[in-house]
Scaffold this motif. Structure first.
Motif, short mmCIF file in Angstrom:
data_model
loop_
_atom_site.label_atom_id
_atom_site.label_comp_id
_atom_site.label_asym_id
_atom_site.label_seq_id
_atom_site.Cartn_x
_atom_site.Cartn_y
_atom_site.Cartn_z
N ARG A 459 0.86 -1.17 0.00
CA ARG A 459 0.00 0.00 0.00
C ARG A 459 0.90 1.23 0.00
NH1 ARG A 459 -4.57 1.58 4.61
NH2 ARG A 459 -5.32 3.51 3.59
N PHE A 460 0.60 2.14 -0.89
CA PHE A 460 1.44 3.32 -1.08
C PHE A 460 0.54 4.55 -1.08
CE2 PHE A 460 3.15 -0.29 -3.38
CZ PHE A 460 4.41 -0.41 -2.83
N ALA A 461 0.96 5.57 -0.31
CA ALA A 461 0.15 6.78 -0.21
C ALA A 461 1.06 8.00 -0.26
CB ALA A 461 -0.67 6.77 1.09
N GLY A 462 0.47 9.12 -0.65
CA GLY A 462 1.15 10.40 -0.63
C GLY A 462 0.15 11.47 -0.31
N MET A 463 0.47 12.36 0.64
CA MET A 463 -0.51 13.37 1.04
C MET A 463 0.20 14.59 1.61
SD MET A 463 -1.85 11.31 4.42
CE MET A 463 -1.81 9.78 3.48
N LYS A 464 -0.44 15.75 1.42
CA LYS A 464 0.06 16.98 2.01
C LYS A 464 -0.47 17.09 3.43
CE LYS A 464 -1.69 21.06 1.13
NZ LYS A 464 -2.05 22.34 0.49
N PRO A 472 6.89 19.54 -3.66
CA PRO A 472 7.23 18.40 -4.50
C PRO A 472 7.80 17.27 -3.65
CG PRO A 472 8.80 20.20 -4.80
CD PRO A 472 7.74 20.69 -3.87
N PRO A 473 7.71 16.00 -4.07
CA PRO A 473 7.28 15.60 -5.41
C PRO A 473 5.79 15.35 -5.55
CG PRO A 473 8.10 13.71 -4.22
CD PRO A 473 8.24 14.88 -3.30
N LEU A 474 4.94 15.73 -4.58
CA LEU A 474 3.53 15.45 -4.70
C LEU A 474 2.95 16.18 -5.90
CD1 LEU A 474 1.57 13.73 -3.05
CD2 LEU A 474 0.86 15.80 -1.86
N GLY A 475 2.29 15.45 -6.78
CA GLY A 475 1.84 16.02 -8.05
C GLY A 475 0.38 16.40 -8.09
N SER A 476 -0.38 16.13 -7.03
CA SER A 476 -1.79 16.49 -7.05
C SER A 476 -2.21 16.94 -5.65
CB SER A 476 -2.65 15.31 -7.50
OG SER A 476 -2.55 14.24 -6.59
N LEU A 477 -3.12 17.91 -5.60
CA LEU A 477 -3.57 18.42 -4.31
C LEU A 477 -4.29 17.35 -3.51
CD1 LEU A 477 -4.85 21.94 -5.40
CD2 LEU A 477 -2.87 21.47 -3.98
N GLY A 479 -3.65 14.16 -3.38
CA GLY A 479 -2.82 13.07 -2.92
C GLY A 479 -3.31 11.75 -3.49
N TYR A 480 -2.83 10.64 -2.93
CA TYR A 480 -3.24 9.33 -3.42
C TYR A 480 -3.07 8.29 -2.32
CZ TYR A 480 1.82 8.69 -3.98
OH TYR A 480 3.17 8.61 -3.76
N ASP A 481 -3.76 7.17 -2.49
CA ASP A 481 -3.68 6.02 -1.59
C ASP A 481 -4.04 4.80 -2.42
OD1 ASP A 481 -3.78 4.10 0.37
OD2 ASP A 481 -4.94 5.31 1.79
N VAL A 482 -3.04 3.99 -2.80
CA VAL A 482 -3.27 2.90 -3.75
C VAL A 482 -2.68 1.60 -3.21
CG1 VAL A 482 -3.29 4.44 -5.75
CG2 VAL A 482 -1.13 3.41 -5.02
N ASN A 483 -3.23 0.49 -3.70
CA ASN A 483 -2.70 -0.84 -3.45
C ASN A 483 -2.14 -1.39 -4.76
OD1 ASN A 483 -3.52 -1.40 -0.58
ND2 ASN A 483 -5.52 -0.94 -1.46
N SER A 524 6.60 8.62 -4.75
CA SER A 524 6.09 8.96 -6.08
C SER A 524 5.29 10.25 -6.02
CB SER A 524 5.20 7.83 -6.60
OG SER A 524 4.59 8.18 -7.82
N GLY A 525 5.26 10.95 -7.14
CA GLY A 525 4.47 12.17 -7.23
C GLY A 525 3.02 11.93 -7.55
N THR A 526 2.69 10.75 -8.10
CA THR A 526 1.33 10.48 -8.53
C THR A 526 0.92 9.06 -8.14
OG1 THR A 526 2.01 9.61 -10.68
CG2 THR A 526 1.66 12.00 -10.52
N ASP A 527 -0.41 8.80 -8.18
CA ASP A 527 -0.89 7.46 -7.88
C ASP A 527 -0.46 6.46 -8.95
OD1 ASP A 527 -2.45 8.56 -9.85
OD2 ASP A 527 -4.37 7.98 -8.97
N ALA A 528 -0.40 6.91 -10.22
CA ALA A 528 0.04 6.01 -11.29
C ALA A 528 1.48 5.58 -11.08
CB ALA A 528 -0.13 6.69 -12.65
N GLY A 529 2.34 6.52 -10.66
CA GLY A 529 3.73 6.18 -10.42
C GLY A 529 3.90 5.23 -9.26
#
Length: 744
Positions: A459-464, A472-477, A479-483, A524-529
């Motif tokens: 599980r990978f997430a990125g958030m402000k 950076p490197p967050l690419g979207s306001l 954020g993301y949370d993906v499996n 990663s900066g994005t959920d796709a990455g």
């Protein structure tokens, strides 16, 4: 291979040039020893060889003489490690052909062996692995590095070069470093050592071995190391890049019967110290922008708003059982390893217009648990003409990691804090075997293979977490949370022929395939990455080598000529104001030569050394906006050599041993872009040691110095092109001190 003629092939001429260059340098290094040895041979009877211990290695998972192993191996005994001032893996690299070690900080090493290394940042995320791996008493040390070497009570260290995809398997695509400790025995012993040096360095090491009965033996040790920092932080007024580390280890051995040997091992290491803020390089050649205003030109002085922190705790437990069944030996090795790690690193922190500062900080923690189980069966058959090993291997890893970035820039849109939680479960299962068959009394064929199945899910997430802007490197306001999950499999065979051309001359040829696991990009900066895996790496290594001894065994001379075809390289690319992007973007070809020698001029005088030549090239490497085809591989110096001299003599009733080591490393690039600002400059190193042994041979006092020329050597380079910013940490400066030890 044709080296002469009207129209030799270009590639053949290149290999001939490499071979000739290595031969010429070898002769230059060992010529004096050869001359002296030849004269001595004329005056020495055949039965008066200089006595020295045979170097035993386990490069093929069984004990063999170094000179009988058809693998390129550098081996260092416990005495060599002490006499050569080897305390760290960086010290080891200076004395090993083809091996370089970078370091993002004092405990995050980045190995490269024969041009194959881990791209910057890959092994530091939860979904990535290294290309050159470490084994401690047969246990794979996947994450977190290794404990303090002193407390291990090492018997030897081995560095195996080239793909090791059969007997060792997982991720040893470039090679491996193997630490082998002494087994508890029936000999009672005690050792204590104290060291004092500059930068208020204080070390204490205590080791011992005691038989509890005629079948049960216990050994153990404890080590504490501390010193002040090598750098000074002007902003806080504190020293940084210091050391504070304590390690303890114990081993219990049972011999319940003549054919059963059981060893239980446990160790724990704790390290808690200040970080090492990056130095901002500013000079007339580059980096003259706004970020250099107010920077102190002294490379050992930094301007960080915080000193940072490095905390690491490693706990390891293993049980090894060797059961002699009469017709073979069954080995079981079970291990549990836990690594806890916290860090806070100000990597971009300098005045703009004093007292205003710009700040960029990495921070985070990791908790990694590893369980492994290996079962091997080794046997001999057909009147010992056939020697074989078959086995099973299982590895399970659970990794929880949080990494964050803080940025405080003049531009509000670039100011804020982002975090990247990662949780990864990885499993690996392998079946392997290798067989050596004596075709004749002097010719042996080796065939081996390993089949590996692996799976990673996470599980990978990125958030402000703070603003006003989006760091950076967050690419979207949002954020993301993906499996994500992925499976891979790999077949890694090995083939070799070795010919005992004479009693002291063995020639071998081999081909081996290595494999490195795929993974996920944790930062990663994005959920796709974050959800897109990168694939495994593969390498075929071809090697022609010789293990030789000459002049009544006064000269040991080993050499290897090799070529590696390297594909699907996992490349990380720093995108300014975005992220580090990892992809399988490249193929490469590596050619080279390695030479090692030991010259025993007399019973008391020894010289030794090594030389390596590397020719590396990306034969294909294109990413959007850049074409790096034809560039050199990172951390791959074309030339590298070391030479050491050691002399032992009586001084009254005492004994003195003097040792001097000199090494030189060619320049290389830290990144595939090969830009000048990411150049690892050519550098040398001079170490020396004088040891005095008292008449009772129990007390020793040693005076030592390392990096005596005070060379300034970067261990890692980060370059931000748009800002003309180059950020580096440095290797230790000149150090010196005295060590007192007692052996009983």
């Amino acid at each position: 291979m044709t080296c002469q003629g009207e129209d030799p092939k270009v590639e053949e001429m290149e290999m001939c040039r490499i071979a000739w260059k290595g031969f010429a340098l070898t002769m230059a290094l060992v010529g004096p020893a050869l001359s002296g040895s030849a004269l001595a041979q004329e005056e020495t009877r055949a039965d008066e060889e200089i006595a020295y211990d045979t170097v035993v290695v386990t490069a093929q998972r069984r004990e063999q003489s170094l000179q009988d192993v058809p693998v390129a191996v550098s081996a260092f005994s416990a005495d060599q490690l002490k006499n050569n001032n080897v305390e760290t893996i960086q010290d080891l690299a200076l004395r090993t052909p083809g091996l370089t070690v970078g370091a993002a900080d004092p405990i995050q090493n980045n190995f490269s062996l024969r041009g194959i290394g881990t791209a910057n940042g890959i092994s530091q995320n939860a979904g990535g692995d290294g290309s050159v791996v470490v084994f401690v008493d047969g246990v794979y040390a996947g994450r977190g590095g290794t404990m303090d070497l002193d407390v291990l009570d090492l018997e030897r260290v081995e560095v195996l070069r080239g793909p090791q995809g059969t007997l060792f398997g997982k991720n040893a695509i470039g090679g491996l470093i193997q630490f082998v400790s002494r087994k508890p025995s029936d000999e009672r012993s005690f050792y204590i050592e104290g060291t004092a040096g500059n930068y208020d360095k204080y070390n204490l090491v205590v080791r011992g071995n005691v038989p509890l009965s005629d079948k049960v033996f216990l050994s153990g040790g404890i080590s504490h190391k501390q010193r002040d920092g090598y750098e000074f932080n002007e902003t806080t007024g504190n020293d940084v890049n210091d050391q504070d580390m304590t390690t303890a280890r114990a081993a219990l051995r049972f011999l319940p019967s003549e054919n059963l040997d059981i060893i239980l091992r446990a160790d724990i290491s704790t390290q808690d110290q200040a970080g090492n803020p990056r130095d901002n390089i500013c000079n007339e050649d580059f980096n003259t922008g706004v970020h250099c205003v107010g920077v102190n030109p002294d490379p050992r002085i930094v301007n960080a708003y915080t000193d940072g922190q490095i905390f690491r705790q490693i706990s390891s437990y293993s049980g090894e059982i060797n059961w002699d069944l009469g017709y073979g030996t069954l080995t079981s090795l079970t291990a549990l390893r836990d690594v806890k790690y916290k860090f806070r690193t100000p990597f971009f922190s300098n005045p703009v217009n004093p007292p205003t500062q710009i700040e960029s900080t990495d921070f985070g923690w990791e908790d990694a648990t590893q369980f492994s189980q290996e079962i091997r069966y080794a046997f001999e058959a057909l009147n010992d003409r056939l020697q074989g090993q078959v086995g099973l291997y299982y590895l399970d890893e659970d990794i929880d990691r949080l990494q964050g970035q803080i940025q405080d820039f003049p531009a509000p849109a670039q100011t804020g804090t982002a975090i990247y939680p990662q949780s990864v479960t990885a499993s690996s299962f392998a079946v392997f075997g290798q067989f050596d068959y004596d075709l004749t009394e002097r010719l042996t064929a080796t065939v081996g293979a390993r089949m590996t199945w692996e799976e990673k899910e996470g599980r990978f997430a990125g958030m402000k977490v703070s603003g006003p802007g989006l760091p950076p490197p967050l690419g979207s306001l949002e954020g993301y949370d993906v499996n994500a999950s992925e499976e891979w499999e790999a077949f890694t065979p090995r083939f070799a022929l070795n010919w005992q051309a004479a009693d002291n001359v063995m020639v071998y040829a081999s081909a081996a395939r290595g494999y490195k696991s795929g993974g996920f990009q944790g930062l990663s900066g994005t959920d796709a990455g974050a959800s897109t895996p990168y694939d495994p790496e593969f390498a075929w290594g071809y090697e022609l080598g010789a293990k030789t001894e000459w002049f009544q065994r006064r000269l040991t001379l080993n050499a290897a000529l090799f070529k590696t075809d390297y594909e699907d390289l996992q490349i990380s690319q720093l995108v300014p104001l975005c992220c580090v992007v990892v992809s399988n973007a490249a193929e490469a070809q590596i050619k080279g030569l390695e030479v090692e020698f030991v010259g025993r001029v007399s019973e008391n005088f020894r010289i030794d050394g090594s030389y390596s030549y590397l020719d590396t090239e990306f034969v294909e490497y294109q990413i959007p906006g850049s074409d790096y085809t034809g560039n050199e591989l990172p951390r791959s110096p074309a030339n590298k050599y070391n030479i050491g001299a050691q002399y032992e003599m009586p001084v009254g009733e005492w004994r003195a041993l003097v040792r001097v080591d000199y090494s030189w490393v060619d320049d290389a690039y830290f990144e595939a872009s090969n830009v000048a600002s990411q150049l690892w400059p050519a550098h040398d190193n001079l170490d020396a040691r004088l040891t005095l042994t008292l008449p009772d041979e129990r007390w020793e006092v040693s005076f030592w110095g390392k990096n005596l020329t005070d060379e300034l050597v970067p261990t890692y380079v980060t370059y931000f092109g748009p800002f003309q910013q180059t950020l580096v940490p440095y290797a230790p400066p000149r150090t010196y001190g005295v060590t007192l030890s007692l052996s009983m």
